[in-house]
Design a protein around this motif. Structure first.
Motif, mmCIF file in Angstrom:
data_model
loop_
_atom_site.group_PDB
_atom_site.id
_atom_site.type_symbol
_atom_site.label_atom_id
_atom_site.label_comp_id
_atom_site.label_asym_id
_atom_site.label_seq_id
_atom_site.Cartn_x
_atom_site.Cartn_y
_atom_site.Cartn_z
ATOM 1 N N UNK A 133 0.827 -1.203 0.000
ATOM 2 C CA UNK A 133 0.000 0.000 0.000
ATOM 3 C C UNK A 133 0.864 1.257 0.000
ATOM 4 N N UNK A 134 0.387 2.264 -0.711
ATOM 5 C CA UNK A 134 1.047 3.570 -0.722
ATOM 6 C C UNK A 134 0.143 4.585 -0.043
ATOM 7 N N UNK A 135 0.727 5.670 0.455
ATOM 8 C CA UNK A 135 -0.065 6.696 1.125
ATOM 9 C C UNK A 135 -1.058 7.349 0.180
ATOM 10 N N UNK A 136 -0.790 7.285 -1.109
ATOM 11 C CA UNK A 136 -1.684 7.881 -2.096
ATOM 12 C C UNK A 136 -3.008 7.148 -2.204
ATOM 13 N N UNK A 137 -3.051 5.911 -1.713
ATOM 14 C CA UNK A 137 -4.228 5.076 -1.888
ATOM 15 C C UNK A 137 -4.035 4.013 -2.953
ATOM 16 N N UNK A 138 -2.900 4.045 -3.647
ATOM 17 C CA UNK A 138 -2.584 2.984 -4.608
ATOM 18 C C UNK A 138 -2.298 1.694 -3.848
ATOM 19 N N UNK A 139 -2.778 0.578 -4.378
ATOM 20 C CA UNK A 139 -2.618 -0.720 -3.731
ATOM 21 C C UNK A 139 -2.260 -1.745 -4.801
ATOM 22 N N UNK A 140 -1.235 -2.548 -4.544
ATOM 23 C CA UNK A 140 -0.809 -3.537 -5.536
ATOM 24 C C UNK A 140 -0.626 -4.899 -4.875
ATOM 25 N N UNK A 141 -0.886 -5.970 -5.614
ATOM 26 C CA UNK A 141 -0.679 -7.306 -5.046
ATOM 27 C C UNK A 141 0.803 -7.587 -4.845
ATOM 28 N N UNK A 142 1.121 -8.279 -3.756
ATOM 29 C CA UNK A 142 2.492 -8.690 -3.462
ATOM 30 C C UNK A 142 2.589 -10.180 -3.760
ATOM 31 N N UNK A 143 3.218 -10.503 -4.882
ATOM 32 C CA UNK A 143 3.320 -11.899 -5.304
ATOM 33 C C UNK A 143 4.553 -12.595 -4.732
ATOM 34 N N UNK A 144 5.326 -11.917 -3.884
ATOM 35 C CA UNK A 144 6.593 -12.484 -3.425
ATOM 36 C C UNK A 144 6.401 -13.749 -2.586
ATOM 37 N N UNK A 145 5.207 -13.917 -2.007
ATOM 38 C CA UNK A 145 4.961 -15.101 -1.184
ATOM 39 C C UNK A 145 4.467 -16.296 -1.998
ATOM 40 N N UNK A 146 4.210 -16.083 -3.283
ATOM 41 C CA UNK A 146 3.721 -17.174 -4.136
ATOM 42 C C UNK A 146 4.867 -18.113 -4.496
#
Length: 368
Positions: A133-146
């Motif tokens: 999550x970013x303070x701007x409200x942008x949200x992206x999936x974190x695939x590093x745990x896949x």
């Protein structure tokens, strides 16, 4: 979980449906990776891998949302073929070839695109989502745990990770049907549209309007179509600046369309009468404030808070101010579509209620 009143619209059986208005480009050559990496908003370095991505204009507006199907020597790129304000994709790519050793050709006549969902095989690869999550409200999936590549590795098959429950996306030889045709219900394209809308997934030029839409407003961050950490690509500067210092104030949301006087009364657009009524309504979604003490509704000074993008049955996708959606949930306002001034018809309204599926990565305290 979906709103209770949408239960009758959900398909819970294994289903396949063709996806209309989709073209395919073949991109091969020794420089295919470097070539695409400079033009799309996700990382395309090294060997080809299936993924969902975005092509942006230099000013950071969306041109195309795309799927990249990995091949042994490049990619098959799926995109929306409908005419728009964006440069035709084949022409756009050829303009950027310069000295790159790539070969680009139109392969649309070779493939059909199908969506498959509803069976155990189409969801057993799903994993619990992790988010950045970013303070701007942008949200992206974190695939590093896949443990495995999230979009799958099967040829001509993409695990559609844009939303939980979307299933898989297939490239099939033109005129053929997927293998699943013998075990799944074969439904028309409109059923796939309904499936997308219910899951809050915008797609193509109607909902992600070329040269107008900003990527985060169109949920391309949430759907995994943006990489905020890769090197330079067309449209990167404004996108990354918004990620770090901007504010995401609008989102495309699924909405329920209902009669103004009764939120539990769905508007069945498949019925002739209601379909005719809907054609008289504009795309603008407006807000009326609610006085909780008197129960009176008053039109706000700047009432336009969103725009309806597409509809099917009693639902649609709309670009809506998130604060307005929250205000409606609190009971501070009601959202509506109003009739156009056609033939002096008496003004009337339809109610519009946004909802965010439970899996969406927004805080429960701020989720409509």
């Amino acid at each position: 979980m979906f709103p209770r009143i949408l239960g009758s619209l959900l398909r819970t059986t294994p289903t396949i449906a063709p996806v209309a208005n989709r073209g395919v480009l073949s991109i091969t050559g020794s420089h295919f990776s470097e070539f695409l990496n400079g033009l799309v908003a996700t990382s395309v370095r090294g060997p080809s891998r299936n993924q969902f991505s975005t092509i942006l204009h230099a000013q950071g507006r969306v041109m195309y949302d795309i799927f990249l199907y990995a091949t042994s020597n490049g990619y098959l790129l799926e995109f929306d073929t409908r005419e728009s304000k964006a440069t035709p994709l084949l022409s756009y790519f050829k303009r950027h070839v310069l000295r790159s050793k790539v070969k680009i050709r139109d392969a649309t006549d070779e493939f059909d695109v199908w969506a498959v969902w509803g069976s155990e095989n189409n969801r057993n690869w799903e994993t619990e989502r992790q988010w950045l999550r970013a303070q701007s409200g942008a949200i992206e999936p974190d695939w590093s745990q896949c443990e495995e590549w999230p979009w799958g590795t099967q040829e001509n098959v993409i695990q559609d990770r844009r939303a939980v429950g979307m299933g898989r996306r297939l490239l099939v030889k033109k005129g053929d049907k997927p293998q699943e045709a013998s075990t799944h219900d074969i439904m028309p394209t409109e059923e796939y549209l309904l499936h997308r809308i219910l899951n809050g997934v915008p797609e193509g030029t109607t909902e992600i309007q070329p040269m107008q839409a900003f990527p985060m407003n169109s949920n391309l961050d949430v759907m995994g179509g943006l990489d905020f950490r890769k090197g330079c690509y067309v449209g990167q500067e404004l996108t990354v600046r918004t990620y770090h210092t901007g504010v995401v104030r609008k989102r495309i949301m699924p909405v329920i369309i209902h009669r103004w006087e009764n939120e539990e009364s769905l508007l069945h657009l498949s019925d002739g009468g209601d379909r005719l009524t809907l054609t008289q309504f504009g795309e603008d979604i407006r807000s009326e404030s609610t006085d909780n003490d008197t129960g009176l509704n008053t039109v706000l000074r700047s009432p336009k808070v969103g725009r309806l993008l597409s509809t099917h049955e009693s639902v649609g996708l709309a670009l809506v101010q998130t604060e307005s959606a929250l205000a409606q949930k609190r009971g501070d306002c009601k959202l509506n579509l109003q009739t156009l001034n056609v033939n002096g018809a008496k003004e009337c309204k339809l109610g519009v209620t946004p909802y965010w599926p439970d899996w969406w990565p927004f805080e429960r305290s701020s989720k409509p």
